[in-house]
Design a protein around this motif. Structure first.
Motif, PDB file in Angstrom:
ATOM      1  N   SER A 158      11.376  -6.301   4.913  1.00 17.14           N
ATOM      2  CA  SER A 158      10.251  -6.034   5.806  1.00 17.14           C
ATOM      3  C   SER A 158      10.205  -4.567   6.237  1.00 17.14           C
ATOM      4  O   SER A 158       9.291  -4.136   6.911  1.00 17.14           O
ATOM      5  N   LEU A 179      -5.369 -11.963   2.925  1.00 15.56           N
ATOM      6  CA  LEU A 179      -5.351 -10.506   2.805  1.00 15.56           C
ATOM      7  C   LEU A 179      -4.347 -10.023   1.773  1.00 15.56           C
ATOM      8  O   LEU A 179      -4.384  -8.872   1.359  1.00 15.56           O
ATOM      9  N   GLN A 194      -2.352 -13.466   6.542  1.00 19.17           N
ATOM     10  CA  GLN A 194      -1.942 -12.211   5.920  1.00 19.17           C
ATOM     11  C   GLN A 194      -1.572 -12.412   4.454  1.00 19.17           C
ATOM     12  O   GLN A 194      -1.897 -11.581   3.619  1.00 19.17           O
ATOM     13  N   ASP A 243      -1.342  -9.251   2.051  1.00 20.25           N
ATOM     14  CA  ASP A 243      -0.438  -8.202   2.528  1.00 20.25           C
ATOM     15  C   ASP A 243       0.952  -8.779   2.791  1.00 20.25           C
ATOM     16  O   ASP A 243       1.312  -9.099   3.915  1.00 20.25           O
ATOM     17  N   TRP A 244       1.749  -8.909   1.734  1.00 19.78           N
ATOM     18  CA  TRP A 244       3.072  -9.549   1.856  1.00 19.78           C
ATOM     19  C   TRP A 244       4.023  -8.700   2.684  1.00 19.78           C
ATOM     20  O   TRP A 244       4.891  -9.228   3.367  1.00 19.78           O
ATOM     21  N   GLU A 245       3.886  -7.387   2.600  1.00 14.85           N
ATOM     22  CA  GLU A 245       4.831  -6.529   3.323  1.00 14.85           C
ATOM     23  C   GLU A 245       4.667  -6.695   4.829  1.00 14.85           C
ATOM     24  O   GLU A 245       5.651  -6.863   5.552  1.00 14.85           O
ATOM     25  N   PHE A 246       3.413  -6.661   5.306  1.00 11.12           N
ATOM     26  CA  PHE A 246       3.179  -6.834   6.731  1.00 11.12           C
ATOM     27  C   PHE A 246       3.525  -8.269   7.154  1.00 11.12           C
ATOM     28  O   PHE A 246       4.162  -8.496   8.183  1.00 11.12           O
ATOM     29  N   ASN A 265       5.564  -1.470   9.308  1.00 11.80           N
ATOM     30  CA  ASN A 265       5.122  -2.856   9.512  1.00 11.80           C
ATOM     31  C   ASN A 265       5.322  -3.301  10.962  1.00 11.80           C
ATOM     32  O   ASN A 265       4.450  -3.934  11.547  1.00 11.80           O
ATOM     33  N   HIS A 319       2.977  -1.415  13.311  1.00 17.68           N
ATOM     34  CA  HIS A 319       1.653  -1.998  13.229  1.00 17.68           C
ATOM     35  C   HIS A 319       1.590  -3.273  14.071  1.00 17.68           C
ATOM     36  O   HIS A 319       0.630  -3.482  14.815  1.00 17.68           O
ATOM     37  N   ARG A 379       7.108  -0.201   3.336  1.00 15.55           N
ATOM     38  CA  ARG A 379       5.655  -0.144   3.373  1.00 15.55           C
ATOM     39  C   ARG A 379       5.214   0.656   2.166  1.00 15.55           C
ATOM     40  O   ARG A 379       5.606   1.818   2.032  1.00 15.55           O
ATOM     41  N   ASP A 380       4.424   0.053   1.286  1.00 14.59           N
ATOM     42  CA  ASP A 380       3.986   0.689   0.041  1.00 14.59           C
ATOM     43  C   ASP A 380       5.164   1.249  -0.739  1.00 14.59           C
ATOM     44  O   ASP A 380       5.099   2.348  -1.300  1.00 14.59           O
TER      45      ASP A 380
END
Lengths: 269, 262
Positions: free
Chosen positions: A26, A234, A230, A236-239, A37, A40, A29-30
């Motif tokens: 986690s 969306l 998420q 967005d697995w990381e977030f 994360n 945010h 990010r990118d």
């Protein structure tokens, strides 16, 4: 003993190792190592609000389950007729064993605008036209209490049933009225059952998915439905990973608090 | 003091609890009239009688396929969880294992950690082992969720079994294997039955792990119900739910029967 080995190996590969990997993963990010994360999550009021809402709804569910569950367990433990006990038990076990999806579907039908609850309320004269009962926090709460109530009743009942009735009789003999006997004898002795029931209800409610997903609306997102959104909407697995870690950490924190207060071993008994 | 006061309180308590029991049981049973009425939702009074929703449930491949898959998965998961759970319980109850408490809490933990957390975490591993969209993958995923139930029920049963019976059998010349199959297994049969039942019902209703593991080609019954409720709300859901109520009733009848035998 090697007997426990197959189970441990399977759980390690598909459960413990992935759980341990959650936190380090986690932090990306990118593809870059960062706290973005978590930044945010905790900087966006909506997300922290969802975290607090999840804890609040879990607490409300637990309190309601206790207020409804304790009297039920108490009466069931004091009933002398085994047939009535069996009937009460059936009313608790049948929902307990019935699919959560099936019961959520029932609540949708009951609470919808043309549903049973509106019908009754109109006929009793409480309201003039149907009100919107679904897709809000109250609907989620009702559905969750319905699902969690057996988890509260059963441990309390099993403790109450085993309290030595002679203790209560002795207290009454020594001059306590029924209320005093309850407050000073029965209630303190039932605390381990209450602890177990409260713990199971609170922990399960914290991670609940189906009820908020089906009976709640966009304004009642909880941690688990937020994760689902998420990931599945969306992508967005990381977030989502960071939200998963926050939910896991809150669960572990609450479990360890309960472990200090009640003792984890209690819930297995 | 007014002597009738406790009596009045008791009646109040009975009234209150009766309402709570109605609150528990009515929504559970309500799917039955819904599944046989002509209208989409329960209208008062219920209109018409039809079995067409059941007919559709048992013939439409959109429902039948997922139902058969769910039954197969539930059967495999129950067997696997109970075999692994029995072995683990034997080690935990009878073995001299260091750190028993830690192992026990580890085995119990899937019961306490939100399923969506487990599903999210495990997804990567299931991808790596090419288990996404396979029946084995779904069975394995369900087992992680079912294991705690299986271990709790079977080890509780094993704790009540007198170890001296096994020792006596060994003394009388039985091999370890003979003692295990002739003495230990028969004496924990009620626990094994109860655990299988629990795991079967749990797997049949499992949704969240399945969502992560299932891929795009397969469909289980809970997933079918979930998507139908979200996007279509067809009355067939009521028929499917009624089937679940029947499964629950059977589970209770069977477990009562096991209890009586004990």
């Amino acid at each position: 003993m090697l007997l426990v080995a197959p189970l441990i190996i399977i759980l390690c590969i598909f459960y413990f190792y992935p759980l341990l990997k959650l936190f380090p993963e986690s932090l990306y990010r990118d593809g870059h190592l960062s706290l973005e994360n978590y930044n945010h999550f905790f900087r966006t009021p909506l997300y922290t609000f969802i975290l607090f809402r999840t804890i609040r709804i879990a607490a409300e569910t637990t309190i309601l389950c206790f207020l409804l569950g304790y009297p039920t367990a108490y009466l069931m433990a004091s009933v002398r007729n085994p047939r009535i006990t069996a009937l009460m038990m059936l009313c608790i076990m049948l929902p307990f064993f019935t699919s959560i999806l099936a019961r959520s579907y029932s609540w949708i039908a009951l609470l919808q605008t043309k549903g049973f609850v509106n019908f009754v309320l109109i006929n009793l004269g409480f309201i003039e036209r149907p009100v919107r009962l679904l897709y809000n926090e109250y609907a989620v709460l009702v559905g969750m209490v319905h699902i969690m109530l057996p988890f509260m009743i059963l441990p309390i009942y099993s403790v109450l049933r085993n309290i030595d009735t002679r203790l209560v009789k002795a207290a009454r003999n020594l001059g306590a009225n029924s209320r005093e006997a309850f407050i000073r004898i029965t209630f303190p002795l039932s605390l381990p059952g209450i602890g177990a029931g409260v713990m199971i209800t609170f922990i399960l409610a914290l991670g609940f998915y189906i009820t908020p997903a089906l009976l709640g609306g966009p304004s009642t997102l909880m941690m688990s439905t937020l994760i689902d959104q998420q990931v599945n909407r969306l992508g967005d697995w990381e977030f989502a990973g960071a939200i998963v870690v926050v939910l896991l950490a809150s669960t572990i924190l609450i479990v360890s608090i309960f472990d200090k207060l009640v003792g984890l071993d209690k819930i297995y008994k | 003091m007014n002597p009738s006061a406790p009596q009045e309180k008791r009646i109040l308590l009975i009234g209150f609890v009766t309402l709570i029991l109605f609150f528990l049981i009515l929504p559970t049973l309500m799917v039955i009239p819904m599944s046989i009425s002509e209208t989409r939702y329960l209208v008062l009074p219920p209109k018409g009688f039809t079995l067409k929703w059941f007919l559709q449930f048992f013939t439409d491949p959109r429902w039948l396929g997922p139902t058969l898959l769910s039954l197969r998965v539930a059967l495999f998961s129950a067997v696997l969880s109970v075999v692994l759970g029995t072995l683990a319980s034997l080690a935990l109850v009878r073995g001299r294992l260091p750190g028993k408490r830690v192992i026990y809490i580890m085995l119990m933990s899937p019961m306490m950690i939100p399923v969506i957390v487990i599903g999210f975490a495990a997804y990567g591993m299931f991808v790596r082992f090419h288990l996404i969209g396979t029946t084995i993958g779904i069975v394995l995923a369900h087992c992680i969720i079912c294991i705690p139930f299986s271990v709790v029920v079977i080890s509780a049963n094993l704790q009540r079994v007198d170890i001296s019976l096994e020792l006596a059998a060994r003394n009388l010349g039985a091999s370890a294997r003979q003692a295990f199959f002739r003495i230990t297994i028969p004496s924990i049969k009620p626990g094994i039955f109860a655990a299988s039942l629990f795991c079967f019902v749990e797997s049949l209703d499992e949704l969240i792990m399945t969502m992560f593991i299932i891929g795009t080609t397969k469909m289980t019954l809970p997933l079918r119900i979930f998507t139908e409720i979200r996007f279509r709300i067809s009355p067939v859901i009521a028929a499917a739910s009624t089937v679940f109520v029947i499964v629950a009733t059977l589970a209770i009848v069977i477990s009562t029967y096991i209890d009586k035998k004990k």
